[in-house]
Each structure stands twice: as C-alpha cells, then as structure tokens.
Design a protein around this motif. Structure first.
Motif, PDB file in Angstrom:
ATOM      1  N   SER A 191     -19.801 105.039   1.445  1.00  0.00           N
ATOM      2  CA  SER A 191     -21.026 105.770   1.163  1.00  0.00           C
ATOM      3  C   SER A 191     -21.018 107.157   1.789  1.00  0.00           C
ATOM      4  O   SER A 191     -22.053 107.767   1.950  1.00  0.00           O
ATOM      5  CB  SER A 191     -22.241 104.985   1.666  1.00  0.00           C
ATOM      6  OG  SER A 191     -22.081 104.672   3.032  1.00  0.00           O
ATOM      7  N   GLU A 194     -22.689 109.839  -0.137  1.00  0.00           N
ATOM      8  CA  GLU A 194     -24.129 109.821  -0.197  1.00  0.00           C
ATOM      9  C   GLU A 194     -24.749 110.474   1.029  1.00  0.00           C
ATOM     10  O   GLU A 194     -25.953 110.666   1.088  1.00  0.00           O
ATOM     11  CB  GLU A 194     -24.632 108.384  -0.325  1.00  0.00           C
ATOM     12  CG  GLU A 194     -24.162 107.697  -1.592  1.00  0.00           C
ATOM     13  CD  GLU A 194     -24.643 106.262  -1.667  1.00  0.00           C
ATOM     14  OE1 GLU A 194     -25.484 105.888  -0.834  1.00  0.00           O
ATOM     15  OE2 GLU A 194     -24.183 105.535  -2.546  1.00  0.00           O
ATOM     16  N   ARG A 315     -25.375 112.043  -3.957  1.00  0.00           N
ATOM     17  CA  ARG A 315     -24.784 110.739  -4.229  1.00  0.00           C
ATOM     18  C   ARG A 315     -24.150 110.712  -5.616  1.00  0.00           C
ATOM     19  O   ARG A 315     -24.554 111.465  -6.511  1.00  0.00           O
ATOM     20  CB  ARG A 315     -25.840 109.646  -4.123  1.00  0.00           C
ATOM     21  CG  ARG A 315     -26.931 109.734  -5.177  1.00  0.00           C
ATOM     22  CD  ARG A 315     -28.043 108.721  -4.948  1.00  0.00           C
ATOM     23  NE  ARG A 315     -27.559 107.364  -5.043  1.00  0.00           N
ATOM     24  CZ  ARG A 315     -27.756 106.437  -4.122  1.00  0.00           C
ATOM     25  NH1 ARG A 315     -28.440 106.716  -3.034  1.00  0.00           N
ATOM     26  NH2 ARG A 315     -27.294 105.218  -4.273  1.00  0.00           N
ATOM     27  N   PRO A 379     -20.529 114.575  -6.113  1.00  0.00           N
ATOM     28  CA  PRO A 379     -21.774 115.001  -5.467  1.00  0.00           C
ATOM     29  C   PRO A 379     -22.374 116.274  -6.036  1.00  0.00           C
ATOM     30  O   PRO A 379     -23.571 116.505  -5.877  1.00  0.00           O
ATOM     31  CB  PRO A 379     -21.361 115.191  -4.001  1.00  0.00           C
ATOM     32  CG  PRO A 379     -20.228 114.238  -3.812  1.00  0.00           C
ATOM     33  CD  PRO A 379     -19.475 114.264  -5.115  1.00  0.00           C
TER      34      PRO A 379
END
Length: 410
Positions: A191, A194, A315, A379
């Motif tokens: 992640s 993110e 994200r 992103p």
C-alpha cells in the motif's frame, strides 16, 4: 519557604516550538508531506538551540518526532541520531501513539539500549551461534531486518527481494523483475502507493455527451410552444401548419443533445478535495432561424470535487467522488413533428403530411452536481467517468451530462 518545592516553569520558546511541532505532525506528516514536516521540526529545534530556550521534555519530543519523519523518508541513520538526541534530553521519551508503528518502536528501543549499553560499558562477549560476528555482518543483518520487517502501508517501506521463481515480471511483486527465473530487486510494500503525497495539479481532457429533457407539446410548429421547426435538411421557411393538426405535436422525454470536448485543470487541497475549471467547445450545433440568436458553442465551468477514499489522489484503482459544478453553456435538441401543411392540398383532397425537426434551446448558464469515479493505473494517471445533472438558466431546462476521459497529475 526557601526549602519548599519550586513549580517547574516553561522555557521561553516552548510555546512557539510546540506550535511548529504540532503543525509539522498534524498537518504535514499526516498528509505525507515529509519535506515540509522536516523543515518545521528543524525550525523548532532552532528555537531550542540554547539549553535555556526550551525544556528538555519539549526538546526531546521534537527530536523524537523529527526521527519519525526521517525514518519515513528512509533516512535511518539520521533518524537514529534524532532518537539518540531525544533520549539524551529525556530518557523516558516515547513515540507518540498516533505515529507509532512496530518498526519505529524497535528503532527507538535499539537506540535506548545502545545508550544504556554505552553508559554501562559492559565487557564485550563472544557472539552466540547465529549472531553477526563482524561489523559488516552486523550491518548486513540490520539491513536485512529493516527490509523484511515492513509494517503494512508504512510510507516508503521496501521489502527485500522475494526470491520466488518466475517466468515473467508479472509473477513478481511490485518493484521486482524476473531475471534468470528468479524475482530480484526491491518489492514495494503493497500500500505504499496509497501513502505517497498526492500530486497538486491535475489536467484532464474529456468528451461529454449531453441530454436534455424536452417537454411534450401540441402545435409545436405553429409557434408559442418554445420549439422552432426546421425542415429535415436544416433549412427554415415560413409554413402554415393546418390548425389543430394532430401531427403537430411531440411526446417529450430525454433526448440526445450536444457533444462537447473539454480541457480541464484542478488544484488539489489535501488528498480528498480538488477545485478547478473546464473549458470546452460543442462539436455539434443547432440550426438558427433568420434573425434568431445563434447557438452558443462554448462550455465554461467551475467545479469542486470531493474524493471519498483515504489518500484518494495517490492510490491505484477506483477513486469515487461527488462534485458541484456551475458555469455558462447552451444545449439544444430536437424531436420529429409530422405536420399537415395548410399550404398544400393533395390531388385526392387529403392534406399532405410534412416532416419537420422541432428544436428547443436551453441555457446559457447552468448549475448542477454529479457523481463519478476515476480508475487510476498509477498514482498520477487514470481515466475518469462522470454523470451529472444540470439545471439550465435563464431559458430553463433539465439536462444530463456523461463524461469520460484521461486525467494526469503533476
């Protein structure tokens, strides 16, 4: 009285340094703007440079928080230095609960243990089986531990190569490549994308198909209904529909209107709000009767968008949002009317039916709102799809707009 305990007083720069520390952590760090957080904390330490300017507890807290920020930027040696300075000022200093992760706890504990060990100066003992016996081996072991003990979602955290077997890069984790049948390189924490700072500027290019709600009406070509009738080839002439002609009517409903190409710019405020504008041009138009007002082809709008998910603008995957919009635009659409023309008498005595396109214009201003989503391939790049409901003014009418197109952040 002289022997009674004295109340501890705050130092001269405690309050100002505390404000800088609060802004750095609660605004910049939580927004993953690590550079700004580091700058504010460094400035706060400048206020505490002289020992009498800040209390040891305040100085220790700032050193510790700066260590957290540097750790998030993969500057482990610098982070350890700040942790050591914090422990020197206040041996009981701890990571703030809102910032704590297992890795940070481990790093601070290691610094405290090292500080305590340096003070005790214990006799060096032989390493146990499995421990690193040389400085190079110890460094390698520490590096391996730092790489493999990645907390899920920690900003910038990278794990060691998985070493899994592979045939293509798709068989490996993000950041790894397939070389000689084995995944090599650094695998990015699942992640991490993110938690990177979102791009501040976003541009887009979209196509919009518009629809407007046309009212049902009778005597549409006879005048007075808000419709203007043109022949099927787009020409206009004065005709005389037979009064009460049953075909001189339209049923109404949503009808295809204009197609518009738009370019847009939006500025991000945090990771969930953007404000911006779009400018476009209608690639389809509507006929104009003699001495009438020509169709207004420009589309100008301002918009505010709220993105629902955490760190939505950095994200991958879906990024749902809602928006408010307003601006200047005109929309036009037509329905088919079949009219008994009073000027023409068929040989058999029956009235001849003529086919016309009954056009209606709405606008030239509008307000509205809508929903949408972007699908981000990275992103800073994705494709958006948007549906909005618009109310046109001063010529009233209700419209729908369906948009799709790419967006790019920088």
């Amino acid at each position: 009285a002289l022997g009674s305990p004295r109340t501890a007083l705050a130092a001269a720069n405690d309050a100002e340094a505390g404000k800088l520390r609060q802004a750095a952590i609660e605004q910049d760090y939580l927004a993953t703007d690590f550079a700004a957080a580091e700058a504010k904390l460094t400035q706060a330490l400048g206020l505490c440079k002289d020992p009498g300017n800040c209390t040891p507890a305040v100085r220790a807290r700032i050193h510790c928080d700066l260590g957290v920020v540097l750790f998030a930027q993969q500057k482990k040696e610098d982070a350890d230095g700040q942790f050591a300075a914090a422990v020197k000022d206040d041996p009981s200093v701890t990571i703030s609960p809102d910032l704590s992760t297992p890795e940070l706890q481990k790093a601070l504990a290691a610094v405290k243990a090292s500080s305590a060990g340096a003070e005790a100066a214990p006799e060096k003992s032989a390493p146990e089986s499995g421990e690193a016996s040389t400085p190079e081996a110890a460094k390698s072991a520490a590096s391996s531990s730092a790489e493999t003990d990645c907390p899920p979602g920690f900003p910038g955290c990278k794990a060691a190569s998985s070493g899994r077997t592979c045939s293509t890069n798709d068989d490996c984790n993000g950041g790894e490549t397939c070389q000689g049948g084995t995944c090599t390189g650094e695998a990015i924490s699942g992640s991490e994308e993110e938690n990177v700072a979102p791009k501040s500027n976003w541009v887009s290019l979209t196509f919009e198909q518009e629809f407007i709600l046309l009212p049902s009406a009778n005597n549409v070509c006879a005048g007075g209904s808000g419709y203007t009738c043109f022949q099927s080839d787009g020409t206009y002439d004065k005709y005389s529909p037979l009064a009460g002609s049953p075909g001189d009517s339209v049923g109404g409903g949503f009808s295809l209107a204009n197609q518009v190409i738009m370019a847009g710019y939006e500025r991000a405020f945090g990771s969930n709000l953007t404000l911006g504008a779009k400018i476009g041009f209608a690639i389809s138009s509507a006929p104009t009767r003699p001495n009438g007002t020509a169709f207004f082809p420009l589309h100008l709008e301002i918009r505010g968008t709220y993105w629902f998910l955490h760190n939505s603008l950095s994200r991958k995957g879906f990024r749902p949002y809602v928006l408010l919009v307003g601006g200047a635009a005109e929309a036009a659409s037509s329905l088919t009317a079949y009219v008994y023309d009073g000027r023409v008498q068929a040989p058999n005595g029956q009235q001849e039916t003529s086919q016309y396109n009954a056009w209606k214009h709405v606008g030239q201003g509008f307000i509205g709102g809508g929903i949408g989503t972007a699908f981000a391939f990275s992103p800073n790049f994705g494709i958006t799809a948007e549906l909005r409901l618009m109310e046109y003014l001063p010529t009233s009418g209700t419209g729908l707009g369906l948009q799709i197109g790419p967006m790019l952040g920088f």
